[in-house]
Scaffold this active site. Sequence first.
Site, PDB file in Angstrom:
ATOM      1  N   ALA A 131     -14.702 -43.095  57.988  1.00 49.51           N
ATOM      2  CA  ALA A 131     -14.699 -41.756  58.583  1.00 49.51           C
ATOM      3  C   ALA A 131     -13.307 -41.183  58.369  1.00 49.51           C
ATOM      4  O   ALA A 131     -12.347 -41.927  58.125  1.00 49.51           O
ATOM      5  CB  ALA A 131     -15.003 -41.865  60.077  1.00 49.51           C
TER       6      ALA A 131
ATOM      7  N   GLY B 184     -17.030 -46.442  58.124  1.00 49.45           N
ATOM      8  CA  GLY B 184     -18.172 -45.558  57.889  1.00 49.45           C
ATOM      9  C   GLY B 184     -18.626 -45.591  56.444  1.00 49.45           C
ATOM     10  O   GLY B 184     -19.796 -45.366  56.142  1.00 49.45           O
TER      11      GLY B 184
ATOM     12  N   GLU C 127     -20.802 -48.482  56.198  1.00 49.89           N
ATOM     13  CA  GLU C 127     -22.013 -48.175  56.982  1.00 49.89           C
ATOM     14  C   GLU C 127     -22.941 -47.247  56.204  1.00 49.89           C
ATOM     15  O   GLU C 127     -24.157 -47.366  56.282  1.00 49.89           O
ATOM     16  CB  GLU C 127     -21.617 -47.547  58.323  1.00 49.89           C
TER      17      GLU C 127
ATOM     18  N   GLU D 134     -12.827 -51.085  61.886  1.00 45.38           N
ATOM     19  CA  GLU D 134     -12.630 -50.168  63.016  1.00 45.38           C
ATOM     20  C   GLU D 134     -11.840 -50.799  64.162  1.00 45.38           C
ATOM     21  O   GLU D 134     -11.092 -50.134  64.851  1.00 45.38           O
ATOM     22  CB  GLU D 134     -13.970 -49.672  63.530  1.00 45.38           C
TER      23      GLU D 134
END
Length: 703
Positions: free
Chosen positions: A62, A101, A104, A124
């Site tokens: 992210a 992310g 993911e 993370e």
Amino acid sequence: MSEVVSYELIDNIGVISVNNPPVNALAQVVREGIHTAIQSAQQDESEAIVLYCEGRTFIAGADITEFGKPPQEPGLPVVLGAIENSSKAVIAAIHGTALGGGFEVSLACHYRCAIPSAKVGLPEVKLGLLPGAGGTQRAPRIAGVKAALDMITSGNPVGASKALEMGLIDKVIDGSDLKAGALQYAKELVGADAPLRRIRDITIDPSTVEEGYFEAARKQLARRARGQIAQDKIVSCIEAAVELPMDQGLERERELFVELVTSPESAAMRHIFFAERLATKIKDLPKDTPTREINKVAIIGGGTMGGGIAMCFANVGIPVTMLEINDEALARGMGIIEKNYKITVQKGKLPEDQMASRIALINGTTNYEELNDVDLVIEAVFENLELKKEIFAKLDGVCKQGAILASNTSYQDIDQIAAATSRPQDVVGMHFFSPANVMKLLENVRGEKTADDVIATAMKIGKKIGKVCALSRVCYGFIGNRMLGGYGRESQMLLMDGCTPVQVDSALEKFGMAMGPLAMGDLAGLDVGYKARQARTDLPDDPKLYRMGTVLVEMGRHGQKTGSGFYQYDPETRRRMSDPEVEAMIKDEAAKIGVEQREISDEEIIARCLYPLINEGAKILEEGIAQRPSDIDVVYVFGYAFPVAKGGPMHYADQVGLKNVYDKICEYRDRDGEQYWQPAPLLEKLAKEGKTFAQWGREQEAS
Ligand code: T1G
């Protein structure tokens, strides 16, 4: 789609390409682009879809800069839902580091392929977060509970071959053309009529998780990451993956993610993430400042520091010549290096053959003439200025033009050392932290005459050997050690005022320090500080000042190395134990100087030990010794084990509120004397203006 995401059909395969330098972070435009591309691919004649990234890496997570701002549509879960529910197989083509992310996104795809050098991970936790887009629900389903828990709580990436073994990816693409390989793989899947394999359709058999596994994991993680809160919530998410259907598990993950992303711990850790990178940027140095080639290094001094520094370079394949004064000292130095490597091999962190090849890169000499072709020399002898000046004069005579002459000194004046040579522009400080082959911080010190390219080279070679670099100007103790003075002083003053050693250390260890100041003194050796104090002429004539440190050293209790200092140490395990004899001595010494002891709270211990750090940090900023407040945070987190979940002393001060810090310092000044508690003018100014160090730092950057 957006301007950073393109879509094209190649031989009936839809190819989504992301191009959002530097790391293809999932900014809003990227999420929107992928989402739009997936939707349009549902309507066209594509038989499968490849998700590919341009540049140096697949999506690396992210966009951390978006955290703390109002969320923008489409959210990542929406994008992942579109991928997972695609009517055509979506294949992730991974290179570089598919992290957070990014990984993911690939787990929401139906298949994943990668080149051999690629890595995947869910880091993370290093930002005080947990994978908030399904990682905690999909990874255990595909790689198993234990592997997923280890991967997510460590935050460490795994390479492509290991990921293949774990089932995290399905194919390693040989050769260098990932895009062609991924297209080929997509065609094979279409040809084989491969199913739309969705990880959410896998359920975990709870009986595969042994009784008490999660409880034990929580306990172990609590010990490993004191002061951090993400690990426990990660365990809860993995438990949900075992116990709940996918959508409820995703809800649980989202709920816990939101708790973390709004937590001060994560804000502190994200602050350090960016601070570490900002510290390499030097305000008055153009980004394209040339650097000097460093292909051969010499280390002067084969002690603990010299040996550790030599290992840093050998570990990245740079040959090292270590110089000592005689063969015996040289042999001892080489022995230190071999011992350190053997310990690493025994811990399973280094294969035996790599140890041999690294040791082979380090040779020894007692002859300065043999240093005539090195590109960088790092002097690491003991802290005697005259000796250092002699050494630099010798180096000046033998080293080639353009060689960089660095000192590992932890507080001596680099300008005086530089003045001992005819080339002050080539002299710089490179202050490593013990053990040099382990500690991450490298404090580079810029002398008055140090050339720009020498500074740029010191920062660059520091990153190459895996260090986190920060730049200091010249002053006694540079950034880190100069700030440490008040911390050490107050930790001993508190003993005279009524604390026991274990109370002082426990308060700071509860705060998150890896080791309390008194135990740290025992580890480093109380005689080190004792000798440094003997050499100083500027200390106040105060019987209370470092009283216990002096008494213990003069009794022969130097710390761990003599079996006792503030604590007793088990001769076998070196485990520290409170010593009633020391506690009684403290009371006696306080009585001798008429100090009336009292109950002292943990809050007072924290304030009296940490606020001097903050106050000295403010002076360091005013004097221009440190470039910015966040550089000071980098120094303390990576060099002094200040808890990353507190973000470093200056970030912590901003959280406490500078007015609160200032008022407390004034209170201590009025009670304990202004020779110790003189508020820094910058701290006073910002406290009165209601500002933070961060705001001041941004104003300085903008000016
Ligand atoms: N967001 C924004 N900027 C980033 C970024 C990120 N995720 N990662 C790197 N940058 C910037 C960095 O600040 C620097 O900027 C430049 O890119 C180069 O970085 C929902 C919530 C990928 C291994 O934690 O580990 O996904 O200084 O110097 O040494 O579950 O960057 O040039 O202006 O580090 O080659 C999870 C963090 C996020 C990965 C590359 N992802 N990044 O290392 O370059 S949270 C991460 C890294 C998340 C989801 C959760 C490294 C790298 P500038 P660099 P590098």
